[in-house]
Structure formats: C-alpha cells, structure tokens
Design a protein around this motif. Structure first.
Motif, PDB file in Angstrom:
ATOM      1  N   ASP A 227       0.851  -1.262   0.015  1.00  0.00           N
ATOM      2  CA  ASP A 227      -0.030   0.147   0.018  1.00  0.00           C
ATOM      3  C   ASP A 227       0.866   1.252  -0.016  1.00  0.00           C
ATOM      4  O   ASP A 227       0.577   2.265  -0.814  1.00  0.00           O
ATOM      5  CB  ASP A 227      -0.893   0.159   1.295  1.00  0.00           C
ATOM      6  N   LEU A 228       1.773   1.226   0.604  1.00  0.00           N
ATOM      7  CA  LEU A 228       2.970   2.237   0.607  1.00  0.00           C
ATOM      8  C   LEU A 228       3.475   2.636  -0.647  1.00  0.00           C
ATOM      9  O   LEU A 228       3.437   3.631  -1.072  1.00  0.00           O
ATOM     10  CB  LEU A 228       3.970   2.167   1.738  1.00  0.00           C
TER      11      LEU A 228
ATOM     12  N   SER B 267       1.190   3.976  -3.323  1.00  0.00           N
ATOM     13  CA  SER B 267       0.518   4.970  -3.000  1.00  0.00           C
ATOM     14  C   SER B 267       1.030   6.492  -3.674  1.00  0.00           C
ATOM     15  O   SER B 267       2.071   6.407  -4.206  1.00  0.00           O
ATOM     16  CB  SER B 267       0.519   5.491  -1.611  1.00  0.00           C
ATOM     17  N   GLU B 268       0.107   7.238  -4.034  1.00  0.00           N
ATOM     18  CA  GLU B 268       0.434   8.608  -4.781  1.00  0.00           C
ATOM     19  C   GLU B 268       1.350   9.452  -3.864  1.00  0.00           C
ATOM     20  O   GLU B 268       2.465  10.080  -4.523  1.00  0.00           O
ATOM     21  CB  GLU B 268      -0.842   9.618  -4.998  1.00  0.00           C
ATOM     22  N   LYS B 269       1.292   9.345  -2.625  1.00  0.00           N
ATOM     23  CA  LYS B 269       2.003  10.294  -1.685  1.00  0.00           C
ATOM     24  C   LYS B 269       3.395   9.605  -1.795  1.00  0.00           C
ATOM     25  O   LYS B 269       4.437  10.392  -1.885  1.00  0.00           O
ATOM     26  CB  LYS B 269       1.623   9.970  -0.248  1.00  0.00           C
ATOM     27  N   PHE B 270       3.826   8.196  -1.689  1.00  0.00           N
ATOM     28  CA  PHE B 270       5.172   7.760  -1.898  1.00  0.00           C
ATOM     29  C   PHE B 270       5.503   8.065  -3.293  1.00  0.00           C
ATOM     30  O   PHE B 270       6.811   8.365  -3.314  1.00  0.00           O
ATOM     31  CB  PHE B 270       4.971   6.171  -1.635  1.00  0.00           C
ATOM     32  N   ASN B 271       4.995   8.211  -4.142  1.00  0.00           N
ATOM     33  CA  ASN B 271       5.454   8.578  -5.647  1.00  0.00           C
ATOM     34  C   ASN B 271       5.929   9.901  -5.606  1.00  0.00           C
ATOM     35  O   ASN B 271       6.761  10.311  -6.116  1.00  0.00           O
ATOM     36  CB  ASN B 271       4.167   8.266  -6.956  1.00  0.00           C
ATOM     37  N   PHE B 272       4.977  10.793  -5.161  1.00  0.00           N
ATOM     38  CA  PHE B 272       5.362  12.120  -4.826  1.00  0.00           C
ATOM     39  C   PHE B 272       6.677  12.326  -4.223  1.00  0.00           C
ATOM     40  O   PHE B 272       7.540  13.464  -4.537  1.00  0.00           O
ATOM     41  CB  PHE B 272       4.281  13.255  -4.255  1.00  0.00           C
ATOM     42  N   ILE B 273       6.799  11.668  -3.120  1.00  0.00           N
ATOM     43  CA  ILE B 273       8.192  11.934  -2.190  1.00  0.00           C
ATOM     44  C   ILE B 273       9.240  11.385  -3.166  1.00  0.00           C
ATOM     45  O   ILE B 273      10.248  12.045  -3.030  1.00  0.00           O
ATOM     46  CB  ILE B 273       7.735  11.063  -1.045  1.00  0.00           C
TER      47      ILE B 273
ATOM     48  N   GLU C 200      14.166   2.630  -1.113  1.00  0.00           N
ATOM     49  CA  GLU C 200      13.102   2.630  -2.021  1.00  0.00           C
ATOM     50  C   GLU C 200      13.051   1.459  -2.968  1.00  0.00           C
ATOM     51  O   GLU C 200      11.927   0.704  -3.105  1.00  0.00           O
ATOM     52  CB  GLU C 200      13.249   3.759  -3.077  1.00  0.00           C
TER      53      GLU C 200
END
Length: 173
Positions: free
Chosen positions: A57-58, A61-67, A108
């Motif tokens: 899930d991490l 996720s969009e947030k992980f991709n943006f980071i 990553e």
C-alpha cells in the motif's frame, strides 16, 4: 470546396461514406479496442501477509510516488551544484548529500521489491532503478575490488551513477 472534397474522399477511402453515424461510432470503438494496450497492475499480497500488504500500500500510494519524484528532482539539482575544484568542506558535505540519495534509492528499491514481489521486475522503470541501485552499490562498496580483478576504471561506475538524472523522465508518465 477543397476541404469538403478532401473530407468526401477520405470518407470514401476508409469506408465511412456508406456508414451511418452509429456504425461509424461502432467502427471507431472497435479500432480503439484493438489498438489499446492492456496494462498489468500489481496484485495485492494476501491477507496472511499483513506487513507486506502495508508495504505494498505504501509503495503504490500517490504520496510515496510524489516523495520519490521530489527526491529525484532534489538529486538532479544537487548534482548540478557539483564543480571542480571543490573546497574540502564543500566536497565532504556534497559527498554526504549524495550518499543520502544513494541510501534513499537503496531503501526505495528494497521496499518496492518486498511490496510488489515479482511484479517489480515486470515494470520498466523498476528495472531501470534496480540497475542504477546496483551500479551505485558496486561503486560504493566494490570499486577497489573491481579495479583489482577487472580492468574497469571506477570512474565508469560513477558515470553510471550520473544516469540517475534520467530518473527525471519519470515525470513524463
């Protein structure tokens, strides 16, 4: 008159001159279906692996991709600040900063390999990232050993690390 004539000839050549609008829409949708490429998406891990499911899930996720994209952009900018000759204090800070990026990419890669499983190697960007991580690893830990046994100068491995700049192309997705 020229545009109308061109449109008439075009319709006659692809067979749409004799079709009703509904038939033309059906033919267009069939063409789109045939030419569409199916995308393979990763499968979520089973419920009996809750930790791997959370990692999945991490990493999806969009947030992980943006980071990750933010770190890639920061890495590109940081690489642009390198100059020669660097003062010693600046060179040490720069090397530590580059080391941060290297370890971030190690983490990553590890998280994605664990979370995505075998799907990790089916995606082209992941394979490219894995290649860059392996070259960074070889450069960091085995450059002297490689230089002893193989006639590869360590600068080639460092040049391969510069290929990290190509990660910015991820933004084109």
């Amino acid at each position: 008159a020229i545009v109308d004539n061109f449109t008439r000839i075009k319709q006659e050549s692809d067979g749409s001159a004799t079709m009703t609008p509904e038939q033309q829409q059906w033919a267009d949708s069939l063409k789109a279906t045939v030419s569409a490429q199916a995308t393979i998406s990763p499968k979520k891990p089973p419920d009996d692996e809750p930790f791997r499911k959370k990692v999945f899930d991490l990493v999806t996720s969009e947030k992980f991709n943006f980071i990750v994209i933010g770190v890639i952009v920061a890495n590109v900018f940081a690489m642009a600040f390198e100059f020669d000759p660097m003062p010693d204090s600046y060179a040490v800070n720069y090397a530590n900063f580059m080391l941060f990026f290297t370890y971030f990419y190690y983490c990553e890669c590890t998280l994605k390999m664990y979370g995505l499983g075998a799907f990790y190697f089916q995606e082209a960007w992941c394979r490219f990232d894995f290649f860059l991580v392996c070259t960074s690893f070889l450069d960091q830990f085995f450059s002297e050993l490689l230089m002893t046994y193989l006639p590869i100068p360590p600068t080639i491995l460092r040049v391969m690390r510069v290929a990290r700049v190509l990660r910015i192309l991820r933004l084109l997705k």
